[in-house]
Design an enzyme around this catalytic site. Structure first.
Site, PDB file in Angstrom:
ATOM      1  N   THR A 158      -1.614 -12.646  15.661  1.00  0.00           N
ATOM      2  CA  THR A 158      -1.181 -13.339  14.446  1.00  0.00           C
ATOM      3  C   THR A 158      -2.118 -14.469  13.999  1.00  0.00           C
ATOM      4  O   THR A 158      -2.278 -14.666  12.797  1.00  0.00           O
ATOM      5  CB  THR A 158       0.260 -13.869  14.585  1.00  0.00           C
ATOM      6  OG1 THR A 158       0.386 -14.589  15.815  1.00  0.00           O
ATOM      7  CG2 THR A 158       1.263 -12.736  14.548  1.00  0.00           C
ATOM      8  N   ARG A 209      -3.474   1.301   5.896  1.00  0.00           N
ATOM      9  CA  ARG A 209      -2.502   0.926   4.868  1.00  0.00           C
ATOM     10  C   ARG A 209      -2.130  -0.553   4.900  1.00  0.00           C
ATOM     11  O   ARG A 209      -1.223  -0.972   4.189  1.00  0.00           O
ATOM     12  CB  ARG A 209      -1.237   1.791   5.029  1.00  0.00           C
ATOM     13  CG  ARG A 209      -1.519   3.284   4.860  1.00  0.00           C
ATOM     14  CD  ARG A 209      -0.251   4.111   4.945  1.00  0.00           C
ATOM     15  NE  ARG A 209       0.362   4.046   6.260  1.00  0.00           N
ATOM     16  CZ  ARG A 209       0.036   4.835   7.283  1.00  0.00           C
ATOM     17  NH1 ARG A 209      -0.919   5.724   7.147  1.00  0.00           N
ATOM     18  NH2 ARG A 209       0.651   4.729   8.434  1.00  0.00           N
ATOM     19  N   ARG A 228     -10.103  14.473 -15.075  1.00  0.00           N
ATOM     20  CA  ARG A 228     -10.664  13.988 -13.812  1.00  0.00           C
ATOM     21  C   ARG A 228     -10.406  14.936 -12.651  1.00  0.00           C
ATOM     22  O   ARG A 228     -11.103  14.879 -11.634  1.00  0.00           O
ATOM     23  CB  ARG A 228     -10.085  12.614 -13.476  1.00  0.00           C
ATOM     24  CG  ARG A 228      -8.578  12.639 -13.260  1.00  0.00           C
ATOM     25  CD  ARG A 228      -8.011  11.281 -12.918  1.00  0.00           C
ATOM     26  NE  ARG A 228      -6.555  11.313 -12.862  1.00  0.00           N
ATOM     27  CZ  ARG A 228      -5.811  10.335 -12.366  1.00  0.00           C
ATOM     28  NH1 ARG A 228      -6.376   9.244 -11.909  1.00  0.00           N
ATOM     29  NH2 ARG A 228      -4.490  10.432 -12.359  1.00  0.00           N
ATOM     30  N   HIS A 231      -7.128  -9.793  11.155  1.00  0.00           N
ATOM     31  CA  HIS A 231      -6.585  -8.949  12.224  1.00  0.00           C
ATOM     32  C   HIS A 231      -6.670  -7.477  11.844  1.00  0.00           C
ATOM     33  O   HIS A 231      -7.151  -6.644  12.618  1.00  0.00           O
ATOM     34  CB  HIS A 231      -5.132  -9.340  12.524  1.00  0.00           C
ATOM     35  CG  HIS A 231      -4.381  -8.313  13.311  1.00  0.00           C
ATOM     36  ND1 HIS A 231      -4.760  -7.914  14.568  1.00  0.00           N
ATOM     37  CD2 HIS A 231      -3.263  -7.581  13.001  1.00  0.00           C
ATOM     38  CE1 HIS A 231      -3.923  -6.989  15.015  1.00  0.00           C
ATOM     39  NE2 HIS A 231      -3.021  -6.768  14.080  1.00  0.00           N
ATOM     40  N   ARG A 288     -13.863   2.321  12.479  1.00  0.00           N
ATOM     41  CA  ARG A 288     -14.850   2.852  11.543  1.00  0.00           C
ATOM     42  C   ARG A 288     -16.278   2.426  11.855  1.00  0.00           C
ATOM     43  O   ARG A 288     -17.221   3.041  11.337  1.00  0.00           O
ATOM     44  CB  ARG A 288     -14.483   2.448  10.117  1.00  0.00           C
ATOM     45  CG  ARG A 288     -13.099   2.916   9.694  1.00  0.00           C
ATOM     46  CD  ARG A 288     -12.890   4.401   9.898  1.00  0.00           C
ATOM     47  NE  ARG A 288     -11.584   4.846   9.419  1.00  0.00           N
ATOM     48  CZ  ARG A 288     -11.149   6.104   9.468  1.00  0.00           C
ATOM     49  NH1 ARG A 288     -11.920   7.044   9.994  1.00  0.00           N
ATOM     50  NH2 ARG A 288      -9.947   6.414   9.013  1.00  0.00           N
TER      51      ARG A 288
END
Length: 302
Positions: A89, A114, A196, A214, A223
């Site tokens: 946190t 997300r 599109r 975080h 990644r």
């Protein structure tokens, strides 16, 4: 071309502006503000805004843990303690907002993370530019024989040339049809939100992406890993360089305890203990599957 003349002019105007502030600033990040770091053939990453620094992480931790941190001698030591023991946190007290230009297929992989705020360029409202990601020849690779979601050896010679020609020709043809469907001067044309759908996944899009430190570290751990797909890994690498200048203590701890670290299962730890005790441990008597054993050996450098 990653940046248009108009975008370059906008960046120079933004970088020329300054204002007095009482908020904490990170000198290393101030140097990155608005600067576009080129990625791939037409992409970039640039910092639009940020909040917090290494001191903000420590400030939050000392409020949260009180006397529990009094034995820590300095800010870097405290940050390393937090990272080492998965106290996440305090790292959420820092945030960054990035402007990213990237191929659509990379964006769809990226959006799986997300835990961020995203606002993407609208192809319902605006017309996408004729810009496509075309891999350099050394990044054209065959399907991996051992990893269903990875690539193997690079294509060579005529096969590589044939694939490159397909990519270039198909991209150009799809965009030509996109323009024709939208319509010319005096024509009604197809709605942009429908036109599109015929565009390829290697066309470039743009978005603003805001995330706390975080969750950014979680993104970078996956990644920026050597096993990540090249086309998203180069974006993660560019972001890593920015973060290292923004929160140097936190980034060094992240490198040591996340990016450069490994996780061993209970069975792997037991196998390692047996090896250190002098036992002849093989996959057959280790309790590990064949794939787990290969991963274990890779960690050991065998």
């Amino acid at each position: 071309m990653p940046l248009s003349p108009g975008q370059l002019e906008e960046i120079e105007t933004q970088r020329a502006q300054s204002a007095p502030t009482r908020r904490a600033v990170a000198p290393g990040m101030e140097d990155h503000l608005y600067t576009a770091h080129t990625v791939l053939d037409h992409g970039f990453v640039r910092v639009i805004d940020y909040m917090g620094d290494d001191a903000a992480i420590c400030q939050a931790a000392r409020v949260s843990y009180g006397k529990g941190t009094k034995s820590v001698q300095n800010d870097e030591g405290l940050i390393r303690y937090l990272m080492r023991h998965w106290h996440s946190t305090p790292f959420e007290m820092c945030e960054i907002k990035l402007h990213v230009k990237l191929p659509v297929f990379v964006a769809r992989q990226w959006i799986r993370h997300r835990t961020a705020n995203v606002n993407e360029y609208s192809a319902r409202y605006s017309i996408l530019d004729r810009e496509f990601y075309i891999p350099a020849p050394e990044h054209l690779a065959a399907q991996s024989e051992v990893n269903n979601q990875g690539r193997g050896a690079a294509l060579e010679g005529e096969e590589a040339a044939r694939v490159l020609e397909f990519l270039k020709a198909d991209s150009a043809r799809a965009y030509d049809h996109y323009e024709q469907m939208i319509g010319q001067e005096g024509q009604q044309g197809l709605a942009r939100e429908l036109a599109r759908m015929n565009l390829p996944a290697n066309i470039y899009t743009q978005w603003y992406w805001k995330v706390d430190l975080h969750n950014l570290f979680h993104f970078l751990r996956l990644r920026a890993d050597a096993h990540a797909q090249y086309e998203i890994r180069v974006y993660a690498d560019a972001i890593c360089k920015v973060v290292a200048d923004w929160v140097p203590f936190a980034y060094r701890a992240f490198e040591d305890y996340r990016l450069g670290a490994v996780t061993l299962s209970a069975q792997m730890v037991e196998a390692l203990r047996r090896m250190l005790a002098g036992e002849d441990v093989k996959q057959e008597n280790s309790g590990l599957t064949a794939r787990e054993w290969r991963e274990f050996e890779a960690v050991l450098g065998r």
